[in-house]
Design an enzyme around this catalytic site. Structure first.
Site, PDB file in Angstrom:
ATOM      1  N   GLU A 376      -5.896   7.657  -8.464  1.00 50.99           N
ATOM      2  CA  GLU A 376      -6.288   6.404  -9.112  1.00 50.99           C
ATOM      3  C   GLU A 376      -5.066   5.542  -9.446  1.00 50.99           C
ATOM      4  O   GLU A 376      -5.025   4.845 -10.449  1.00 50.99           O
ATOM      5  CB  GLU A 376      -7.101   6.653 -10.397  1.00 50.99           C
ATOM      6  CG  GLU A 376      -8.165   7.715 -10.312  1.00 50.99           C
ATOM      7  CD  GLU A 376      -9.263   7.386  -9.314  1.00 50.99           C
ATOM      8  OE1 GLU A 376      -9.172   6.356  -8.640  1.00 50.99           O
ATOM      9  OE2 GLU A 376     -10.207   8.188  -9.213  1.00 50.99           O
ATOM     10  N   THR A 378      -0.636   5.651  -8.405  1.00 50.22           N
ATOM     11  CA  THR A 378       0.557   6.402  -8.761  1.00 50.22           C
ATOM     12  C   THR A 378       1.292   5.710  -9.917  1.00 50.22           C
ATOM     13  O   THR A 378       1.003   4.563 -10.273  1.00 50.22           O
ATOM     14  CB  THR A 378       1.513   6.499  -7.562  1.00 50.22           C
ATOM     15  OG1 THR A 378       1.948   5.170  -7.223  1.00 50.22           O
ATOM     16  CG2 THR A 378       0.834   7.137  -6.356  1.00 50.22           C
ATOM     17  N   PHE A 396       4.755  -5.991  -4.813  1.00 49.25           N
ATOM     18  CA  PHE A 396       4.083  -5.009  -3.970  1.00 49.25           C
ATOM     19  C   PHE A 396       4.519  -5.110  -2.513  1.00 49.25           C
ATOM     20  O   PHE A 396       4.587  -4.128  -1.810  1.00 49.25           O
ATOM     21  CB  PHE A 396       2.567  -5.180  -4.058  1.00 49.25           C
ATOM     22  CG  PHE A 396       1.980  -4.659  -5.324  1.00 49.25           C
ATOM     23  CD1 PHE A 396       1.664  -3.327  -5.460  1.00 49.25           C
ATOM     24  CD2 PHE A 396       1.758  -5.501  -6.407  1.00 49.25           C
ATOM     25  CE1 PHE A 396       1.118  -2.836  -6.635  1.00 49.25           C
ATOM     26  CE2 PHE A 396       1.220  -5.026  -7.584  1.00 49.25           C
ATOM     27  CZ  PHE A 396       0.900  -3.687  -7.697  1.00 49.25           C
TER      28      PHE A 396
END
Length: 398
Positions: A376, A378, A396
């Protein structure tokens, strides 16, 4: 003595901040029901299940959990309990105090599979699946993670193509809790319209769910691969309300909320084990609880444990008020799982060599939490979620 001092309650080592005062009688009743069930139905057996790497009574446990209203707790209608977010969180804490695998089974059933059907499914899909899932008669799983795409689900390779009025699915999913015992799998796949979700009956030809063995974590849990080989589904298997990656991520957000509570259950079990052990274990002629370094460890563990519970309760109140943001869930998941692991590791040092024995729950919880730390989202992903929220800059992708 003043009236305020006369009414002051005694210090409770198991609730040093008096957090029980935050709970309503209904909250306490839910907590006590789940705690009693876990005490009677899980704790006497879970060390053996863990040692053997199995959960042989998962279907029986699911029906029992359904009977006490623990499956799909915050959902309304369709046989679901309609509980508050705080009550659901308390249930997660008590389940994970027994074992992370049991809480994972409940989280996947309710926060992932049932939540997806409840929020994004058609009325026919809700009627078909949710009452039986709430009762524990049908177990669900949630197929998002793939062998090569965990933190980057947008790159999933599972495909769903239209053939006439049908859909044909091909692909693989990995690390799927409940997979090989599920009656329905909520599977996410790439389509020409973007990521879409499907309710896949697991007896559909071409669908298989081989169980994953040789795990050193979450051993008392069913973990599987999902294989979809030309799985043909009718048009009404599509979840009509789910278009784009935001749909499965919203499901994950609900599961992460439960983890923020659940991790504190594992931490509590280890703290309480270490506290009682330290008071009974004697070295150099007296209990080790009387040594300064042991007391420092216990104090630090208690501070982080109850700070984490307070954080989880705050998130629950925000969820009940409809004001909880995904970044705040990341805050809770990141902090509470990291601190829970540290509490477990510190508890192991207090128990010394006994800390690695399955006669005590500490090492079992510690190894389970290594999985909870990763699934769910890291640590790194939640750090980046918070980093983006704090700076306004997305790190990201390069």
């Amino acid at each position: 003595m003043s009236a305020s001092h006369a009414a002051r309650p005694p210090f409770d080592a198991h609730d040093p901040l008096g957090l029980d005062d935050l709970l309503s009688p209904e909250d306490r009743a839910v907590r006590d029901t789940v705690r009693g069930w876990a005490r009677d139905r899980v704790l006497p057996y879970v060390a053996g299940w863990y040692e053997r790497g199995e959960l042989p009574v998962i279907r029986e446990l699911a029906r029992e959990l359904g009977a006490i209203g623990a499956l799909g707790m915050p959902l309304t209608g369709y046989g679901c309990a309609g509980a508050s977010a705080v009550q659901y969180g308390l249930a997660c804490l008590e389940l994970e105090a027994a074992d992370s695998g049991i809480r994972s089974m409940v989280s996947v059933q309710g926060s992932l599979a049932m939540y997806a059907l409840h929020r994004y499914g058609s009325e026919e899909q809700r009627e078909q699946w949710l009452p039986r899932m709430a009762a524990g008669e049908v177990i669900g799983c949630f197929g998002l993670t793939e062998p090569d795409h965990g933190s980057d689900p947008a790159s999933m390779r599972t495909r769903a193509k239209r053939e006439g009025s049908d859909w044909v699915l091909n692909g693989r999913k990995m690390w799927i809790t409940n997979g090989s015992v599920a009656g329905v799998a909520v599977v996410w796949a790439q389509t020409e319209e973007g990521v879409r979700g499907f309710a896949v009956p697991t007896d559909t030809p071409g669908f298989s769910a081989p169980e994953i063995h040789h795990k050193w974590s979450l051993r008392a849990s069913v973990t599987s691969e999902l294989v979809l080989d030309d799985v043909r589904l009718p048009a009404d298997a599509l979840l009509p309300g789910a278009t784009g990656l935001g749909a499965p991520l919203s499901c994950l957000n609900h599961a992460r909320y439960g983890i923020a509570w659940g991790a504190m259950g594992a931490a509590r079990a280890c703290f309480e084990t270490a506290l009682e052990y330290a008071k009974e274990r004697e070295q150099f002629g007296r209990p080790i609880a009387g040594f300064q370094l042991t007391q420092a460890k216990l104090a630090d563990m208690a501070v982080e444990l109850h700070k984490g519970i307070l954080l989880a309760h705050h998130l629950g109140q925000r969820m009940d008020a409809g004001t909880l943001r995904p970044e705040q869930v990341s805050f809770g998941k990141l902090n509470n799982v990291r601190e829970a692991i540290e509490i477990c590791r510190t508890a192991r040092t207090i128990l010394g060599a006994n800390g690695i024995s399955l006669e005590y729950p500490v090492m079992r919880h510690a190894t389970n939490l290594e999985s909870v730390l990763t699934y769910e989202g890291t640590v790194e992903m939640h750090q980046l979620v918070l980093g983006k929220a704090l700076t306004g800059l997305d790190a990201f992708r390069g």
